[in-house]
Motif scaffolding. Structure first.
Motif, PDB file in Angstrom:
ATOM      1  N   TYR A  62       0.840  -1.193   0.000  1.00 41.24           N
ATOM      2  CA  TYR A  62       0.000   0.000   0.000  1.00 41.24           C
ATOM      3  C   TYR A  62       0.879   1.248   0.000  1.00 41.24           C
ATOM      4  O   TYR A  62       1.960   1.260   0.600  1.00 41.24           O
ATOM      5  N   TYR A 173     -13.435  -2.040   1.207  1.00 39.83           N
ATOM      6  CA  TYR A 173     -13.026  -3.443   1.203  1.00 39.83           C
ATOM      7  C   TYR A 173     -13.556  -4.145  -0.041  1.00 39.83           C
ATOM      8  O   TYR A 173     -14.700  -3.922  -0.448  1.00 39.83           O
ATOM      9  N   THR A 183      -5.019  -8.485   4.612  1.00 37.80           N
ATOM     10  CA  THR A 183      -5.645  -7.290   5.185  1.00 37.80           C
ATOM     11  C   THR A 183      -7.165  -7.357   5.070  1.00 37.80           C
ATOM     12  O   THR A 183      -7.833  -6.325   5.018  1.00 37.80           O
ATOM     13  N   GLU A 283      -4.904  -5.014   9.803  1.00 35.72           N
ATOM     14  CA  GLU A 283      -4.710  -3.845   8.937  1.00 35.72           C
ATOM     15  C   GLU A 283      -4.930  -2.541   9.696  1.00 35.72           C
ATOM     16  O   GLU A 283      -4.293  -1.525   9.406  1.00 35.72           O
ATOM     17  N   MET A 287      -1.907   0.179  10.090  1.00 35.97           N
ATOM     18  CA  MET A 287      -2.232   1.482   9.516  1.00 35.97           C
ATOM     19  C   MET A 287      -2.026   2.602  10.528  1.00 35.97           C
ATOM     20  O   MET A 287      -1.702   3.740  10.164  1.00 35.97           O
TER      21      MET A 287
END
Length: 394
Positions: A62, A173, A183, A283, A287
């Motif tokens: 990401y 998602y 994730t 996740e 994050m």
């Protein structure tokens, strides 16, 4: 890759119908409908089952960006932090899947930010020892975004807590999370702070993903730098006249991190019971790290950077330290506060320490100053033990 939304005209009378069509979204109640709940359950089940089929080389990457400030009423400057977040399977030893978590710059080089400078290891169970699921909160919209060179049937969740000084949270998602099981199917995420706090936030978007090889294999890595799961730490807490040792344990199951904390028991294995631990999606945890790093600033914290040097010793381990000491008056009583931090939180002497404990004080003390300058203890805490409970020593 920029995100592309497929928009659909939604008339009021057709909203309920179009909400079920791929790519045509309508905003729903913050309490998901039975269909939304079924979709969440199906997506969670897909990701959970995919952990059983994990292969060395499975990877998701990401792009992330975090920004903070300036603080209202203060003279400090705004700060930003950008880079890449990668989660990759580096070993499969069923039921354990070992995941490497790495933060790098756009070129793949390590970041200079101390808290994000090293890779972390996360062992995740592919089976479950208890039912684990965390509902996705917020208003729901169906859409068809484009990430990593393909279109995805997806669901957007928006939770707006700004009216009560909370954050604005947005998560997107994939409805089929199989390829992104690490994730739980996350495509995009953002959190924006609001209210009286320092403005800022963090954003994450899928850049690429890769499937590993069924023929690939690798030994389990050491837990020298655990994010948390597979390891524990003990902290002695002194609150005169009592003293107690608290143990913090971590594990992970099918994409959820479990953390438990309580007094150290006698005659029991470390971290043998997670039945009451609160789950957090992996996740969400990773994050949050760029934002925490940005808000916390440079290492070591506060005045400790110019503090006195020393050594923290526990058993046969030693860690170079910096100590900050300050004095405050509280209702006419003078207190002396002492905080000792690792000069380098990644020092070899801290091998096996879970991530959160590396960036806390190793030792802290509060003393009351009485008549004649005599000091007496008013409490404190000290890191007294740590290490992996999974697979022996790092």
């Amino acid at each position: 890759m920029p995100m592309r939304h497929v928009t659909c005209p939604v008339a009021a009378l057709l909203g309920a119908v179009l909400s079920f069509l791929p790519g045509c979204g309508s905003t729903m109640s913050s309490n998901p409908s039975p269909v939304d709940a079924q979709r969440q359950d199906a997506t969670s089940q897909q990701a959970a089952e995919a952990w059983k089929r994990a292969r060395v080389g499975d990877r998701v990457t990401y792009a992330f960006s975090a920004n903070q400030g300036p603080t209202p009423g203060e003279a400090d400057a705004a700060r930003t932090l950008d880079g890449q977040l990668t989660l990759e399977v580096v070993s499969v030893q069923q039921p354990w899947v070992y995941v490497r978590v790495a933060f790098t710059d756009a070129a793949g080089k390590p970041l200079s930010q101390t808290r994000l400078a090293k890779d972390l290891v996360v062992p995740v169970r592919s089976d479950v020892t208890r039912p684990v699921d965390v509902p996705r909160p917020g208003q729901v919209t169906a859409e068809r975004p484009s990430f990593s060179g393909r279109d995805w049937e997806a669901t957007r969740y928006v939770s707006d807590q700004r009216p009560v000084d909370g954050p604005l949270r947005t998560r997107v998602y994939a409805n089929d999370s199989t390829l992104l099981y690490l994730t739980r199917g996350l495509l995009e995420a953002s959190t924006e702070s609001a209210g009286f706090r320092t403005p800022g936030g963090v954003k994450l978007s899928l850049r690429e993903f890769q499937e590993g090889s069924a023929e690939a294999s690798a030994p389990a890595p050491s837990l020298e730098r655990p994010l948390g799961p597979g390891a524990y730490y003990d902290r002695r807490v002194d609150l005169a006249p009592t003293q107690e040792v608290l143990r913090v344990c971590f594990t992970a199951e099918r994409g959820y991190v479990l953390r438990s904390e309580g007094p150290v028991g006698t005659g029991s294995d470390p971290c043998s019971d997670f039945s009451k631990a609160e789950p957090e999606a992996l996740e969400e945890l990773v994050m949050s790290l760029p934002w925490d790093a940005l808000v916390s600033g440079a290492w070591p914290p506060g005045a400790a950077k110019a503090g006195a040097g020393g050594t923290f010793t526990m058993a046969d381990r030693s860690v170079p330290t910096l100590t900050e000491q300050r004095t405050d008056d509280d209702e006419g009583t003078r207190h002396v506060y002492t905080e000792t931090y690792a000069a380098d939180p990644w020092a070899p002497g801290l091998a096996g320490v879970p991530y959160e404990a590396r960036f806390q004080s190793l030792d802290s003390a509060t003393e009351r100053v009485g008549a004649g300058g005599q000091r007496e203890s008013a409490g404190g805490s000290r890191l007294v033990q740590w290490g992996p409970w999974l697979g022996g020593q790092p």
